[in-house]
Write an enzyme that holds these catalytic residues in place. Structure first.
Site, PDB file in Angstrom:
ATOM      1  CD  GLU A   1      -0.402  -7.757  10.443  1.00 55.15           C
ATOM      2  OE1 GLU A   1      -0.530  -6.554  10.164  1.00 55.15           O
ATOM      3  OE2 GLU A   1      -1.367  -8.546  10.519  1.00 55.15           O
TER       4      GLU A   1
ATOM      5  CG  ASP B   1      -8.749  -1.865 -24.399  1.00 53.39           C
ATOM      6  OD1 ASP B   1      -9.904  -2.102 -24.794  1.00 53.39           O
ATOM      7  OD2 ASP B   1      -7.867  -2.739 -24.269  1.00 53.39           O
TER       8      ASP B   1
ATOM      9  N   PRO C   1       0.812  -1.226   0.000  1.00 55.42           N
ATOM     10  CG  PRO C   1      -0.847  -1.558   1.615  1.00 55.42           C
ATOM     11  CD  PRO C   1       0.467  -2.100   1.145  1.00 55.42           C
TER      12      PRO C   1
HETATM   13  N1  SAH Z   1       0.264  -4.358   7.233  1.00 49.55           N
HETATM   14  C1  SAH Z   1       0.201  -3.911   5.874  1.00 49.55           C
HETATM   15  C2  SAH Z   1      -0.689  -4.790   4.987  1.00 49.55           C
HETATM   16  C3  SAH Z   1      -0.187  -6.185   4.828  1.00 49.55           C
HETATM   17  S1  SAH Z   1      -1.187  -7.084   3.753  1.00 49.55           S
HETATM   18  C4  SAH Z   1      -0.365  -2.493   5.853  1.00 49.55           C
HETATM   19  O1  SAH Z   1      -1.176  -2.184   6.718  1.00 49.55           O
HETATM   20  O2  SAH Z   1      -0.016  -1.723   4.963  1.00 49.55           O
HETATM   21  C5  SAH Z   1      -0.068  -8.320   3.160  1.00 49.55           C
HETATM   22  C6  SAH Z   1       0.588  -8.055   1.831  1.00 49.55           C
HETATM   23  O3  SAH Z   1      -0.389  -7.848   0.837  1.00 49.55           O
HETATM   24  C7  SAH Z   1       1.469  -6.839   1.754  1.00 49.55           C
HETATM   25  O4  SAH Z   1       2.751  -7.107   2.252  1.00 49.55           O
HETATM   26  C8  SAH Z   1       1.490  -6.541   0.277  1.00 49.55           C
HETATM   27  O5  SAH Z   1       2.469  -7.313  -0.414  1.00 49.55           O
HETATM   28  C9  SAH Z   1       0.109  -7.003  -0.160  1.00 49.55           C
HETATM   29  N2  SAH Z   1      -0.809  -5.870  -0.320  1.00 49.55           N
HETATM   30  C10 SAH Z   1      -1.775  -5.489   0.537  1.00 49.55           C
HETATM   31  N3  SAH Z   1      -2.441  -4.421   0.086  1.00 49.55           N
HETATM   32  C11 SAH Z   1      -1.906  -4.103  -1.105  1.00 49.55           C
HETATM   33  C12 SAH Z   1      -2.155  -3.078  -2.069  1.00 49.55           C
HETATM   34  N4  SAH Z   1      -3.096  -2.163  -1.894  1.00 49.55           N
HETATM   35  N5  SAH Z   1      -1.401  -3.066  -3.190  1.00 49.55           N
HETATM   36  C13 SAH Z   1      -0.431  -3.966  -3.374  1.00 49.55           C
HETATM   37  N6  SAH Z   1      -0.142  -4.959  -2.496  1.00 49.55           N
HETATM   38  C14 SAH Z   1      -0.853  -5.035  -1.374  1.00 49.55           C
END
Ligand code: SAH
Length: 250
Positions: free
Chosen positions: A118, A171, A91
């Site tokens: 996480e 597209d 994120p």
């Molecule tokens: N603790 C983190 C979320 C972890 S989710 C936070 O709060 O930001 C687990 C994994 O999912 C992340 O390490 C990432 O690789 C992926 N992920 C989660 N959300 C994402 C997003 N919006 N875009 C890309 N990858 C994402």
């Protein structure tokens, strides 16, 4: 181009790589995808890839060691002088968009790392990750869907991958149509549930059809994404006819 995907769930990619129009791109190696599981690089009887977070709190964290050993193996196999960028889905990252996808589709590829739990031990990120990419402002359980989104969007931009010659040009967001959104589509029957398909599309007049489609693209883009109309205007992509139409639809 070559993409190496580091994921704890490589099985998720098998049906994805074998389905739909993009299958050709993956099977021909045009978009060459290699899957790697950090668990194969984990140590001990339990092959641990995650552990509890220092400082406490919920969930688990992906350990740096297995990821780093996995990445070393990937880089050894890629064996290029200039090493491919290492991308972590997160994120935190730059939001994936058409411009980003175009850059990737003209590149030599990358190493894509899918986080889980996480997230990933920050020391691995500091040492090895070149850039982070986000799919949007929401949280996924893992980076796999983000990796598939990138691979799919890149594959469909490759020449000859879509059934009709380069139909991706028609597209949304594509330069060939000045970065506007797509127009609506209709197919048989001509009348369905009391609704007729637009007469212009049934007319057989090429110019009339093109004008109708252009007008719908302008109208839809003006309504949903006025920023894209501004961008097209600033780039000098809107004709006098386009501007007159936009004034008319307000
Ligand atoms: N603790 C983190 C979320 C972890 S989710 C936070 O709060 O930001 C687990 C994994 O999912 C992340 O390490 C990432 O690789 C992926 N992920 C989660 N959300 C994402 C997003 N919006 N875009 C890309 N990858 C994402």
């Amino acid at each position: 181009m070559r993409f190496d995907v580091i994921t704890l769930f490589p099985a998720l990619f098998a049906p994805f790589l074998a389905s739909g129009v993009t299958r050709r791109a993956y099977e021909s190696g045009l978009v060459d995808v290699h899957l790697w599981n950090p668990r194969d690089f984990a140590e001990g009887n339990y092959r641990r890839v995650d552990d509890r977070p220092f400082g406490g709190g919920p969930g688990m964290v992906m350990m740096a060691g297995p990821l780093a050993r996995c990445l070393t193996a990937v880089q050894a196999q890629r064996g290029e002088a200039a090493s491919a960028p290492v991308v972590l889905f997160s994120p935190i990252g730059r939001r994936l968009d058409h411009a980003g996808v175009q850059e990737w589709s003209a590149s030599a590829g990358a190493v894509l790392i899918c986080g889980r739990y996480e997230g990933v031990d920050q020391r691995f990120i500091d040492r090895h990750v070149d850039l982070q990419v986000s799919l949007g402002d929401f949280v996924l359980s893992g980076g796999e869907i983000a990796a598939m989104a990138l691979l799919d969007a890149v594959a469909r931009l490759q020449p000859g991958v879509l059934g009709d010659a380069d139909s991706h040009q028609f597209d949304s967001f594509h330069d060939a149509l000045d970065g506007l959104l797509d127009c609506p589509h209709y197919t048989r029957p001509e009348e369905w549930d009391g609704l007729r398909a637009p007469a212009e599309l049934l007319s057989g007049h090429h110019l009339q059809i093109e004008r109708w489609r252009r007008d719908r693209r302008l109208e839809i883009t003006a309504r949903h994404r006025p920023d894209l109309i501004e961008a097209a205007r600033a780039a000098g992509r809107l004709s006098r006819t386009d501007e007159a139409f936009l004034v008319k639809v307000g």
